[in-house]
Design a protein around this motif. Structure first.
Motif: not given
Length: 159
Positions: A36, A39-42, A79, A89
């Motif tokens: 998270a 890889e997803r910047c959640d 992000c 990235r």
């Protein structure tokens, strides 16, 4: 009534597993958190993994977090940069052979090991850029595991 209150308080205490079961549980949480995060910047998922008083210490950047809210604000700035077409990235991979997990009775667990870092610009393939050692203090709450403290150090570049 007093006995009912004590019973409810006891039910709120979640006893974590020990031994290999604890290691497996922390390894799963570690993988979910860093997927998270990198890889997803959640933000929502990352926030759910942090204690409100979360702190992070880094041998290159110093104290990077003094509370989850401040950490999340800085995180979202990085992000935003990473989301640009030519943004850098990042990816983090746990070195499984280095993983150690120890129970902290009445609190949670300490996770220790090494992790490798990868980066690439834009959509280009990522390459390994370094390795570091880490220690993470996980707090076991009734609704799951939360990171309370992170120490990331002994950073070394990949030759």
């Amino acid at each position: 009534m007093h006995a009912l209150a004590q019973g409810a308080a006891a039910a709120a205490i979640v006893v974590p597993p020990t031994g290999p079961a604890l290691t497996a549980e922390i390894r799963t949480r570690d993988a979910a958190f860093f997927a998270a995060f990198f890889e997803r910047c959640d933000r929502q998922v990352v926030a759910a993994y942090l204690t409100p008083d979360f702190e992070m210490y880094h041998d290159k950047g110093g104290k990077l977090a003094g509370g989850a809210a401040v950490f999340l604000d800085d995180y979202m700035k990085s992000c935003t940069e990473a989301a640009k077409p030519d943004g850098w990235r990042h990816q983090r991979e746990l070195v499984l052979s280095s993983l150690r997990v120890e129970a902290v009775p009445g609190f949670g667990a300490i996770e220790e090991g090494d992790h490798d870092f990868y980066e690439g610009k834009g959509d280009r393939p990522k390459r390994k850029v370094g390795t570091a050692h880490f220690v993470q203090l996980w707090q076991r709450a009734p609704d799951g595991w939360r990171l309370a403290r992170v120490f990331s150090y002994s950073h070394r570049k990949t030759p």
